[in-house]
Design an enzyme around this catalytic site. Structure first.
Site, PDB file in Angstrom:
ATOM      1  N   THR A 101      23.263   5.334 -17.641  1.00 38.97           N
ATOM      2  CA  THR A 101      22.405   4.423 -16.877  1.00 38.97           C
ATOM      3  C   THR A 101      22.706   2.961 -17.211  1.00 38.97           C
ATOM      4  OG1 THR A 101      20.114   3.689 -16.682  1.00 38.97           O
ATOM      5  CG2 THR A 101      20.675   4.809 -18.710  1.00 38.97           C
ATOM      6  N   ASP A 102      22.432   2.088 -16.257  1.00 41.91           N
ATOM      7  CA  ASP A 102      22.570   0.648 -16.533  1.00 41.91           C
ATOM      8  C   ASP A 102      21.518   0.158 -17.515  1.00 41.91           C
ATOM      9  OD1 ASP A 102      20.354   0.815 -14.831  1.00 41.91           O
ATOM     10  OD2 ASP A 102      21.108  -0.623 -13.364  1.00 41.91           O
ATOM     11  N   GLU A 103      20.474   0.981 -17.762  1.00 37.87           N
ATOM     12  CA  GLU A 103      19.398   0.537 -18.649  1.00 37.87           C
ATOM     13  C   GLU A 103      19.846   0.374 -20.094  1.00 37.87           C
ATOM     14  OE1 GLU A 103      15.669   2.442 -18.338  1.00 37.87           O
ATOM     15  OE2 GLU A 103      15.791   2.643 -16.175  1.00 37.87           O
ATOM     16  N   TYR A 128      13.461   6.069 -23.545  1.00 38.28           N
ATOM     17  CA  TYR A 128      14.459   6.695 -22.657  1.00 38.28           C
ATOM     18  C   TYR A 128      15.811   6.009 -22.771  1.00 38.28           C
ATOM     19  CZ  TYR A 128      17.229   7.061 -18.435  1.00 38.28           C
ATOM     20  OH  TYR A 128      18.290   7.177 -17.573  1.00 38.28           O
ATOM     21  N   LYS A 132      19.636   7.218 -24.137  1.00 42.75           N
ATOM     22  CA  LYS A 132      20.861   7.225 -23.310  1.00 42.75           C
ATOM     23  C   LYS A 132      21.939   6.361 -23.970  1.00 42.75           C
ATOM     24  CE  LYS A 132      21.642   9.037 -19.952  1.00 42.75           C
ATOM     25  NZ  LYS A 132      22.202  10.407 -19.742  1.00 42.75           N
TER      26      LYS A 132
HETATM   27  O1  DAU Z   1      18.506   1.981 -13.592  1.00 42.59           O
HETATM   28  C1  DAU Z   1      18.735   3.352 -13.629  1.00 42.59           C
HETATM   29  C2  DAU Z   1      17.453   4.060 -13.987  1.00 42.59           C
HETATM   30  O2  DAU Z   1      16.618   4.016 -12.839  1.00 42.59           O
HETATM   31  C3  DAU Z   1      17.663   5.482 -14.462  1.00 42.59           C
HETATM   32  O3  DAU Z   1      18.378   5.474 -15.661  1.00 42.59           O
HETATM   33  C4  DAU Z   1      16.311   6.171 -14.686  1.00 42.59           C
HETATM   34  O4  DAU Z   1      16.505   7.516 -15.037  1.00 42.59           O
HETATM   35  C5  DAU Z   1      15.486   6.078 -13.415  1.00 42.59           C
HETATM   36  O5  DAU Z   1      14.200   6.631 -13.642  1.00 42.59           O
HETATM   37  C6  DAU Z   1      15.349   4.614 -12.995  1.00 42.59           C
HETATM   38  O6  DAU Z   1      14.559   3.886 -13.951  1.00 42.59           O
HETATM   39  P1  DAU Z   1      13.395   2.887 -13.495  1.00 42.59           P
HETATM   40  O7  DAU Z   1      12.410   2.822 -14.602  1.00 42.59           O
HETATM   41  O8  DAU Z   1      13.962   1.618 -12.976  1.00 42.59           O
HETATM   42  O9  DAU Z   1      12.830   3.731 -12.210  1.00 42.59           O
HETATM   43  P2  DAU Z   1      11.370   4.019 -11.671  1.00 42.59           P
HETATM   44  O10 DAU Z   1      11.549   4.764 -10.395  1.00 42.59           O
HETATM   45  O11 DAU Z   1      10.461   4.594 -12.683  1.00 42.59           O
HETATM   46  O12 DAU Z   1      10.829   2.542 -11.336  1.00 42.59           O
HETATM   47  C7  DAU Z   1      11.550   1.646 -10.523  1.00 42.59           C
HETATM   48  C8  DAU Z   1      10.803   0.312 -10.540  1.00 42.59           C
HETATM   49  O13 DAU Z   1       9.558   0.455  -9.867  1.00 42.59           O
HETATM   50  C9  DAU Z   1      10.455  -0.188 -11.935  1.00 42.59           C
HETATM   51  O14 DAU Z   1      10.524  -1.607 -11.941  1.00 42.59           O
HETATM   52  C10 DAU Z   1       9.025   0.277 -12.135  1.00 42.59           C
HETATM   53  C11 DAU Z   1       8.451   0.163 -10.746  1.00 42.59           C
HETATM   54  N1  DAU Z   1       7.385   1.122 -10.371  1.00 42.59           N
HETATM   55  C12 DAU Z   1       7.556   2.444 -10.610  1.00 42.59           C
HETATM   56  C13 DAU Z   1       6.618   3.370 -10.199  1.00 42.59           C
HETATM   57  C14 DAU Z   1       6.777   4.848 -10.462  1.00 42.59           C
HETATM   58  C15 DAU Z   1       6.256   0.640  -9.686  1.00 42.59           C
HETATM   59  O15 DAU Z   1       6.101  -0.584  -9.465  1.00 42.59           O
HETATM   60  N2  DAU Z   1       5.321   1.561  -9.277  1.00 42.59           N
HETATM   61  C16 DAU Z   1       5.456   2.897  -9.499  1.00 42.59           C
HETATM   62  O16 DAU Z   1       4.564   3.679  -9.086  1.00 42.59           O
END
Ligand code: DAU
Length: 312
Positions: A101-103, A128, A132
């Site tokens: 992941t880029d994270e 997380y 990674k």
């Molecule tokens: O960058 C790659 C990564 O992208 C992967 O390594 C991870 O496995 C994957 O889960 C994802 O990580 P994020 O934490 O960026 O993804 P997430 O879908 O949880 O959230 C995306 C963005 O949206 C983040 O800034 C948090 C925000 N968010 C998330 C949820 C679930 C909201 O604002 N509201 C929400 O309900």
């Protein structure tokens, strides 16, 4: 994109809460086999790796919010699981590709002209992303110390069909389908660099075919958008007022911005993404969730109860 019609694939999956047998429905049964097992279980892993030409290591605990609640499974799967697979690849001298992941690079300021490259120092923020990062370093050590023929890719945020409803985009789409207002963490200003899952897959296949052993490749499709813009697009595409969302409790340690420079992958291996237009990819994804409620509905209530317990 290179396409192979003669390969067979064995999927080793623990079928945790995030796994779903139905995701394999419709694939040719003579070429795709599901084995239910744990990548941290050497007894399950070894015979499968022994008969493989290549291992593509996608398996991970992947959700930041879960890692903040209970980090332990992230250590077990992402660290011990990767170690277990690497040891099998080493024993059987099998080509290995590690999905990451880029994270691992931490985050960027909103106005920083820089994007992540293969030379950006590691600086992970969450349980997380730190696991990674650790798994990437294990792969590099196994290449250098034991000669394992491995490559690594670090990809940005994926979207598309079959994504678990805990993730940002499917959570908001399925909220709207259910009549629940989308939930934005904090102010909604955080930026993610979106890539369609099919483009991620084509990049991985390209690296598997043409990547240089020991190298890392960043995968991204120039898809930077702030979360508020994404929610507004979802609402508009679903015929709702674009301000019909709620701002909720922010994620602790929330990374501000991710951005990928995928020049190396494009120039050295000739890869290009095919989903140029985010809104049309998003519209197709919305349609998929509308048509496939039976796939996501069993997980929805539990996910929303978890988020509600944290004010999200
Ligand atoms: O960058 C790659 C990564 O992208 C992967 O390594 C991870 O496995 C994957 O889960 C994802 O990580 P994020 O934490 O960026 O993804 P997430 O879908 O949880 O959230 C995306 C963005 O949206 C983040 O800034 C948090 C925000 N968010 C998330 C949820 C679930 C909201 O604002 N509201 C929400 O309900």
């Amino acid at each position: 994109m290179v396409k192979h019609t003669d390969h067979t694939v064995t999927v080793l999956d623990k079928l945790t809460y995030a796994g779903n047998r139905a995701s394999l429905a419709g694939l040719p049964e003579d070429r795709v086999r599901l084995v239910v097992g744990d990548i941290a279980d050497a007894g399950a892993v070894d015979p499968l790796v022994a008969e493989a030409d290549a291992v593509v290591h996608y398996a991970a605990e992947s959700h930041n919010d879960n890692s903040l609640h209970d980090p332990r499974p992230f250590l077990d799967t992402n660290i011990i699981g990767t170690y277990t697979l690497l040891e099998a690849a080493r024993r059987h001298q099998v080509r290995f590709h590690h999905i990451s992941t880029d994270e691992v690079y931490g985050d960027l300021e909103l106005d920083d002209p820089a994007r992540f490259t293969e030379h950006t120092p590691y600086n992970p923020s969450s349980p997380y992303s730190s696991t990674k990062a650790g798994s990437d370093l294990l792969v590099r050590a196994w290449v250098r110390s034991f000669g394992v023929r491995a490559t690594i890719s670090n990809c940005s945020n994926n979207y598309g069909p079959y994504q678990h409803v805990e993730k940002f985009i499917p959570r908001q789409i399925t909220n709207v389908i259910r009549g629940i207002r989308p939930k934005l963490y904090g102010t909604g200003e955080n930026v993610r660099d979106w890539i369609h899952a099919d483009d991620h897959s084509s990049a991985v296949l390209t690296i598997l075919d043409k990547g240089e052993i020991g190298q890392t490749y960043l995968i991204g499709a120039d898809g930077e958008k702030d979360n508020k813009t994404v929610v507004e697009s979802i609402l508009e595409l679903m015929g709702q007022p674009t301000d019909a969302y709620d701002l909720v409790t922010d994620r602790p340690g929330h990374d501000l911005r991710y951005a990928i420079d995928s020049t190396k992958l494009r120039t050295e291996l000739g890869w290009t993404p095919t989903y140029g237009d985010f809104d049309s990819g998003l519209a197709a994804t919305i349609e998929w969730y509308r048509q496939n409620e039976a796939w996501w509905a069993p997980a929805k209530d539990g996910v929303e109860a978890f988020y509600a317990s944290k004010g999200q």
